[in-house]
Design an enzyme around this catalytic site. Sequence first.
Site, PDB file in Angstrom:
ATOM      1  N   ILE A  89      30.688 -16.543 -48.521  1.00  0.00           N
ATOM      2  CA  ILE A  89      29.138 -15.776 -49.790  1.00  0.00           C
ATOM      3  C   ILE A  89      28.529 -17.298 -48.969  1.00  0.00           C
ATOM      4  CG2 ILE A  89      27.786 -15.250 -51.540  1.00  0.00           C
ATOM      5  CD1 ILE A  89      29.621 -12.949 -50.714  1.00  0.00           C
ATOM      6  N   ASN A 103      35.508 -14.532 -58.819  1.00  0.00           N
ATOM      7  CA  ASN A 103      35.807 -13.749 -58.005  1.00  0.00           C
ATOM      8  C   ASN A 103      36.937 -13.856 -58.574  1.00  0.00           C
ATOM      9  OD1 ASN A 103      37.185 -13.907 -54.772  1.00  0.00           O
ATOM     10  ND2 ASN A 103      38.163 -15.811 -55.091  1.00  0.00           N
ATOM     11  N   HIS A 105      41.275 -15.174 -57.666  1.00  0.00           N
ATOM     12  CA  HIS A 105      42.186 -15.198 -56.414  1.00  0.00           C
ATOM     13  C   HIS A 105      43.693 -15.317 -56.847  1.00  0.00           C
ATOM     14  CE1 HIS A 105      43.229 -17.754 -53.466  1.00  0.00           C
ATOM     15  NE2 HIS A 105      44.440 -18.428 -53.835  1.00  0.00           N
TER      16      HIS A 105
HETATM   17  C1  GRF Z   1      44.156  -9.197 -55.130  1.00  0.00           C
HETATM   18  O1  GRF Z   1      45.527  -9.923 -55.097  1.00  0.00           O
HETATM   19  C2  GRF Z   1      42.839 -10.097 -55.302  1.00  0.00           C
HETATM   20  O2  GRF Z   1      44.043 -11.453 -56.021  1.00  0.00           O
HETATM   21  C3  GRF Z   1      43.109 -10.759 -54.175  1.00  0.00           C
HETATM   22  O3  GRF Z   1      42.952 -10.053 -53.132  1.00  0.00           O
HETATM   23  C4  GRF Z   1      43.992  -8.835 -53.533  1.00  0.00           C
HETATM   24  C5  GRF Z   1      42.909  -7.832 -53.285  1.00  0.00           C
HETATM   25  O4  GRF Z   1      43.662  -6.646 -53.855  1.00  0.00           O
HETATM   26  N1  GRF Z   1      41.432 -12.123 -53.725  1.00  0.00           N
HETATM   27  P1  GRF Z   1      42.355  -5.486 -53.571  1.00  0.00           P
HETATM   28  O5  GRF Z   1      42.126  -4.959 -52.607  1.00  0.00           O
HETATM   29  O6  GRF Z   1      41.784  -5.735 -55.197  1.00  0.00           O
HETATM   30  O7  GRF Z   1      44.000  -4.538 -54.262  1.00  0.00           O
END
Ligand code: GRF
Length: 189
Positions: A89, A103, A105
């Site tokens: 971003i 975010n 993670h």
């Molecule tokens: C998730 O595991 C999240 O923690 C990470 O990317 C993945 C996104 O999964 N940032 P989705 O597209 O919401 O199924």
Amino acid sequence: MNSPKIAILISGTGSNARRMINFEPLRTCCSFIVLSSKNNESIQSFCNDRKLEYLELSGDTDELNIQIERICQEKHVTHIILAGFLKKISPNIIKNYRERILNIHPSLLPKYGGKGMYGRHVHQAVFNAGETKTGITIHEVSEIYDQGKIIAQYEVTISKSDDVDQIEQKVRQLEELYFPEVVKNFVIG
Ligand code: GRF
């Protein structure tokens, strides 16, 4: 004061976006727009069925950020949630939305964060390191990748018999359990 308008940014399957939109306390208090950096027909029809705006972004990272900035301004977006969004971003958006960008993670930051640490790569690294626990980190987005203020972390133990898929599954279960609630508290306090 108008109710919060949340822009959910995705690049993957959008499971976290679905869960946020299906989460009753969020749905009653906020409106949503979903922006995807990849073609995602499943999320597109999910949004259409709910009369939610869904837009696909295109171009390189700079072009994506210009689109995001314009859309957020035009749609009066109050908060931005990165849910598997894989592009960086821009500092300008971070400045305009200071302390209003989250975010998620899929590791216990600061471990297994930073460049290249996304999706399955994270779980593979956790597995290779023989970690006995992993989890999710929900944090504010700052100019430095994966280093914003941590809002919440949730852990899960890894057993010796867990393979990478099972680790990923355990992390996704944490996301399902906690992410929508953390977003609600972040957006409406
Ligand atoms: C998730 O595991 C999240 O923690 C990470 O990317 C993945 C996104 O999964 N940032 P989705 O597209 O919401 O199924």
